[in-house]
Scaffold this active site. Structure first.
Site, mmCIF file in Angstrom:
data_model
loop_
_atom_site.group_PDB
_atom_site.id
_atom_site.type_symbol
_atom_site.label_atom_id
_atom_site.label_comp_id
_atom_site.label_asym_id
_atom_site.label_seq_id
_atom_site.Cartn_x
_atom_site.Cartn_y
_atom_site.Cartn_z
ATOM 1 N N PRO A 146 0.824 -1.210 0.000
ATOM 2 C CA PRO A 146 0.000 0.000 0.000
ATOM 3 C C PRO A 146 0.860 1.263 0.000
ATOM 4 O O PRO A 146 1.956 1.292 0.562
ATOM 5 C CB PRO A 146 -0.775 -0.123 1.315
ATOM 6 C CG PRO A 146 0.160 -0.873 2.218
ATOM 7 C CD PRO A 146 0.889 -1.845 1.321
ATOM 8 N N GLY A 147 0.343 2.317 -0.618
ATOM 9 C CA GLY A 147 1.032 3.602 -0.613
ATOM 10 C C GLY A 147 0.065 4.724 -0.301
ATOM 11 O O GLY A 147 0.061 5.300 0.780
ATOM 12 N N TYR A 180 1.535 11.053 -4.042
ATOM 13 C CA TYR A 180 1.694 11.514 -5.428
ATOM 14 C C TYR A 180 1.553 13.033 -5.526
ATOM 15 O O TYR A 180 0.986 13.554 -6.483
ATOM 16 C CB TYR A 180 0.705 10.789 -6.348
ATOM 17 C CG TYR A 180 0.825 9.295 -6.213
ATOM 18 C CD1 TYR A 180 1.940 8.627 -6.704
ATOM 19 C CD2 TYR A 180 -0.135 8.552 -5.529
ATOM 20 C CE1 TYR A 180 2.084 7.269 -6.534
ATOM 21 C CE2 TYR A 180 0.005 7.186 -5.357
ATOM 22 C CZ TYR A 180 1.113 6.552 -5.873
ATOM 23 O OH TYR A 180 1.263 5.194 -5.696
ATOM 24 N N CYS A 239 2.003 29.304 -16.636
ATOM 25 C CA CYS A 239 1.480 29.651 -17.959
ATOM 26 C C CYS A 239 1.000 28.406 -18.704
ATOM 27 O O CYS A 239 1.530 28.034 -19.765
ATOM 28 C CB CYS A 239 2.542 30.398 -18.769
ATOM 29 S SG CYS A 239 2.924 32.021 -18.104
#
Length: 439
Positions: free
Chosen positions: A296-297, A394, A365
């Protein structure tokens, strides 16, 4: 900008807050993480800044561990380093008894630097180079999840040359649709990951006879941000069938690596229940007699982190824009995955103010530099601070210095205080190491 797993009306500020026990709202101090005022962190270290809650991570690890214990399922948990590779966080999970799952030699070296023994590390990933494999094998890595016949041959040749034995598991692609965003699915036949199930028996038999290789079992991973047990049930059922078929063919199968991907609630839902997941694993693997592993993360670190930012200006051009000092170079997920992140004001009074739709954007931009579209938010003036929620996974690991924007600082909250764990990048560091020929 909608998360594909989110339907229905968006939760309001109070619903977002109520769904996150790690957060609190104090009348004077404003929004807090684990009872530490975010304003105090921003006052000391500025914005944008990543903020992580150590106790939240410990609690989530314990919840997952205890869920398997309640089902009497021994589970070896390896934290997926790709979710958040900060040394302080790796060390925290090491202290909780976790191993590590890595997908590059850089992650492997980070994990060992944080104190995780090589024997407790699983090396996954579709593109391991010869140099990376040599480094990992020389250090005594615990398991390599091989993704192709070609990789198995590479591992054999390197291990034989080094005079070591590589423990490998063959990553089987079960061709199961996990129902997640196309960019984070890994278990379909069309994905680059793993070995087709039909090819596993012959490769398993051949690999078992190669020098320098010990084939321990089967590995799987079907994707990320999965909110239902059903895709797992389907995939693990196929994995169990493969274990039985291999044994019937005379092969030894000791390990079944289940991968990761447990989804979290980015809105006001609970995410995937560890108890439901553990019960499903027990049912799917009952009687197999294998060593079970998982990686798991996001589940462990996602809700524990947030990105603290400030409003630079308000812009009205037919619609309302809030321009933050954070941008897509800091938190890439909304631009890359159309991901939905909750946004809360830090000032307590803002929770009582009149709220209207606004696009929340950054200063880069690019039109993709947008955190939220038509989000219902109060009138936030320049200098007001906001927290972008559930950014512990993430987030920082995918950040960049695009538009020559220095990377943000990071702070760890623990035991009622906070400590800097990454310094803000200095502008001069943006070109450190560059060479102008002839200069």
């Amino acid at each position: 900008m909608a998360d594909m797993n989110f339907t229905g009306p968006e939760p309001d500020l109070n619903e977002l807050l109520a769904a996150r026990p790690q957060l609190g709202l104090h009348a004077q101090d404003g929004l807090c993480l684990e009872n530490v005022p975010l304003n105090a962190i921003a006052d000391q270290y500025g914005t944008p800044v990543w903020v992580y809650g150590a106790q939240t991570m410990r609690a989530r690890f314990a919840a997952l561990r205890d869920a398997f214990a309640a089902e009497t399922v021994p589970m070896h948990i390896h934290y997926a380093v790709k979710a958040n590779d900060h040394l302080a966080i790796l060390n925290l999970f090491h202290e909780q008894g976790a191993g590590a799952d890595v997908v590059s030699i850089g992650e492997f070296l980070r994990a060992t630097k944080a104190g995780i023994a090589a024997r407790d590390i699983v090396y996954s990933g579709v593109g391991k180079s010869e140099a990376e494999l040599e480094t990992a094998l020389s250090a005594g890595i615990g398991q390599i999840n091989a993704e192709s016949a070609e990789e198995v041959d590479m591992i054999s040749a390197i291990a034989a040359r080094l005079g070591v034995v590589a423990n490998i598991a063959l990553r089987m692609n079960p061709d199961v649709d996990a129902g997640t965003h196309a960019k984070i699915t890994t278990g379909l036949a069309e994905n680059k990951f793993g070995i087709a199930a039909a090819d596993i028996p012959a490769l398993y038999a051949r690999a078992s006879g190669l020098p320098g290789v010990r084939v321990a079992g089967i590995a799987m991973h079907i994707g990320s941000q999965i909110l239902s047990t059903e895709p797992y049930r389907h995939a693990y059922g196929k994995g169990a069938e493969m274990v039985r078929a291999l044994r019937e063919a005379g092969q030894s199968v000791e390990v079944l690596d289940l991968g990761g991907g447990l989804g979290i609630g980015y809105q006001d839902g609970p995410g995937l229940s560890p108890a439901a997941f553990a019960a499903m694993v027990r049912q799917a693997t009952n009687g197999l007699g294998v060593k079970l592993m998982m990686e798991p993360g996001r589940y462990l670190v996602g809700p524990a982190g947030l990105l603290l930012a400030s409003v630079i200006l308000r812009k009205q051009t037919g619609k309302r824009f809030l321009v933050l000092d954070a941008a897509m170079n800091d938190l890439m997920r909304p631009a890359m995955y159309e991901a939905w992140h909750g946004i809360l004001p830090v000032d307590a009074a803002a929770f009582q103010g009149m709220a209207t739709p606004a696009d929340v954007v950054g200063p880069i931009c690019e039109s993709a530099d947008q955190f939220a579209k038509d989000r219902i938010l109060p009138d936030l003036r320049p200098g007001a601070r906001v927290a972008l929620l559930d950014a512990g996974a993430y987030g920082a690991v995918m950040s960049s210095a695009y538009n020559a924007r220095p990377r943000a600082a990071a702070v760890l909250v623990d035991h009622g205080g906070f400590e800097l764990i990454t310094r803000r990048q200095e502008p001069e560091a943006l070109w450190d190491g560059e060479i102008v020929p002839g200069a």
